[in-house]
Design a protein around this motif. Structure first.
Motif, PDB file in Angstrom:
ATOM      1  N   SER A  94       0.854  -1.186   0.000  1.00 48.81           N
ATOM      2  CA  SER A  94       0.000   0.000   0.000  1.00 48.81           C
ATOM      3  C   SER A  94       0.890   1.235   0.000  1.00 48.81           C
ATOM      4  O   SER A  94       2.064   1.177   0.364  1.00 48.81           O
ATOM      5  CB  SER A  94      -0.922   0.010   1.224  1.00 48.81           C
ATOM      6  OG  SER A  94      -0.164   0.091   2.424  1.00 48.81           O
ATOM      7  N   THR A  95       0.315   2.358  -0.403  1.00 49.77           N
ATOM      8  CA  THR A  95       1.059   3.612  -0.391  1.00 49.77           C
ATOM      9  C   THR A  95       1.050   4.199   1.017  1.00 49.77           C
ATOM     10  O   THR A  95       0.271   3.782   1.877  1.00 49.77           O
ATOM     11  CB  THR A  95       0.429   4.626  -1.358  1.00 49.77           C
ATOM     12  OG1 THR A  95      -0.880   4.980  -0.868  1.00 49.77           O
ATOM     13  CG2 THR A  95       0.308   4.050  -2.767  1.00 49.77           C
ATOM     14  N   ASP A  96       1.907   5.186   1.235  1.00 46.99           N
ATOM     15  CA  ASP A  96       1.890   5.869   2.530  1.00 46.99           C
ATOM     16  C   ASP A  96       0.551   6.561   2.767  1.00 46.99           C
ATOM     17  O   ASP A  96       0.080   6.639   3.909  1.00 46.99           O
ATOM     18  CB  ASP A  96       3.030   6.892   2.604  1.00 46.99           C
ATOM     19  CG  ASP A  96       4.389   6.231   2.775  1.00 46.99           C
ATOM     20  OD1 ASP A  96       4.467   5.188   3.446  1.00 46.99           O
ATOM     21  OD2 ASP A  96       5.380   6.752   2.228  1.00 46.99           O
ATOM     22  N   PHE A  97      -0.064   7.042   1.706  1.00 49.80           N
ATOM     23  CA  PHE A  97      -1.391   7.653   1.820  1.00 49.80           C
ATOM     24  C   PHE A  97      -2.395   6.620   2.332  1.00 49.80           C
ATOM     25  O   PHE A  97      -3.185   6.881   3.251  1.00 49.80           O
ATOM     26  CB  PHE A  97      -1.815   8.203   0.459  1.00 49.80           C
ATOM     27  CG  PHE A  97      -3.049   9.073   0.470  1.00 49.80           C
ATOM     28  CD1 PHE A  97      -3.365   9.877   1.555  1.00 49.80           C
ATOM     29  CD2 PHE A  97      -3.885   9.114  -0.633  1.00 49.80           C
ATOM     30  CE1 PHE A  97      -4.495  10.694   1.550  1.00 49.80           C
ATOM     31  CE2 PHE A  97      -5.012   9.920  -0.661  1.00 49.80           C
ATOM     32  CZ  PHE A  97      -5.321  10.704   0.438  1.00 49.80           C
ATOM     33  N   ASP A  98      -2.360   5.412   1.750  1.00 46.04           N
ATOM     34  CA  ASP A  98      -3.232   4.334   2.215  1.00 46.04           C
ATOM     35  C   ASP A  98      -2.992   4.028   3.687  1.00 46.04           C
ATOM     36  O   ASP A  98      -3.942   3.856   4.469  1.00 46.04           O
ATOM     37  CB  ASP A  98      -2.970   3.052   1.416  1.00 46.04           C
ATOM     38  CG  ASP A  98      -3.301   3.168  -0.050  1.00 46.04           C
ATOM     39  OD1 ASP A  98      -4.092   4.049  -0.416  1.00 46.04           O
ATOM     40  OD2 ASP A  98      -2.755   2.371  -0.832  1.00 46.04           O
TER      41      ASP A  98
END
Length: 224
Positions: free
Chosen positions: A81-85
């Motif tokens: 997952s991304t850091d945003f996720d």
């Protein structure tokens, strides 16, 4: 998945892309709880701000900040997952204003837009230089000005209804590779939108941020 940040107020979440200092100030006036997504803490430090928490895989955080802010760091090692996720799934707040997740890199912007739809909440708003972007809730009433741009972009198949737009959307079958709704125009001082699924992104002028937050908070969210 454990919640790392609880706030009774809105959260300003900052990523590692460029953002205007004035945009940060505006966001904090609406959402005073400040959180960084990994390298977003670098941007905040340069702007003279310190976040309450830093969440992410911590591969972009400067070494001096890793030492100085070690007690605020929540490292999540997985790379699926991304850091945003990682942030969105670990923040509990009425709404989130996300800065520094768009900019010169289109892949970052597209990833952030994908995250909005993946988590299906209308109360996460991307704040860019000229626009704001969010997932349309089931029903939404927007204060508008005549001639104002109201852009719609489907991230999957969906359908809806509208009032107050130059091109009504009733009866249209929206898909990313088919019918889209960018560059529509408000023709009254109020526009209404309704959709059958959390797949439609709404893009409005940046100046609409404050009134949009009020409208979203008055609307039902897909996640209750």
């Amino acid at each position: 998945m454990s919640v790392l940040v609880h706030s009774e107020y809105g959260v300003t979440l900052v990523g590692g892309a460029d953002f205007a200092t004035t945009d940060l100030q505006d966001a904090l006036s609406l959402a005073p709880c400040l959180v960084a997504a990994d390298g977003g803490a670098n941007m905040l430090a340069d702007a003279g701000h310190s976040p309450q928490a830093i969440i992410g895989d911590i591969d972009s955080l400067r070494s001096d900040l890793r030492h100085r802010m070690h007690d605020k760091i929540h490292k999540i090692d997985e790379q699926d997952s991304t850091d945003f996720d990682k942030c969105l799934t670990r923040i509990d707040a009425p709404f989130v204003l996300a800065l520094g997740f768009s900019g010169s890199r289109l892949d970052h912007t597209l990833a952030a837009m994908s995250s909005l739809v993946r988590f299906g909440s209308s109360r996460v708003v991307l704040v860019a230089e000229h626009d704001i972007c969010f997932v349309a809730p089931p029903h939404l009433t927007l204060d508008t000005t005549k001639g104002q741009r109201v852009s719609l972009f489907p991230m999957g198949q969906c359908a809806g209804r509208s009032t107050g737009l130059f091109w009504p959307i009733d009866g249209l079958d929206f898909t990313p590779s088919g019918v889209i709704g960018t560059s529509n125009i408000a023709v009254t001082t109020q526009a209404t939108l309704a959709f059958d699924s959390p797949r439609m992104l709404v893009l409005l002028p940046h100046a609409q941020l404050r009134s949009t937050i009020a409208a979203l908070m008055a609307s039902p969210d897909w996640q209750g």
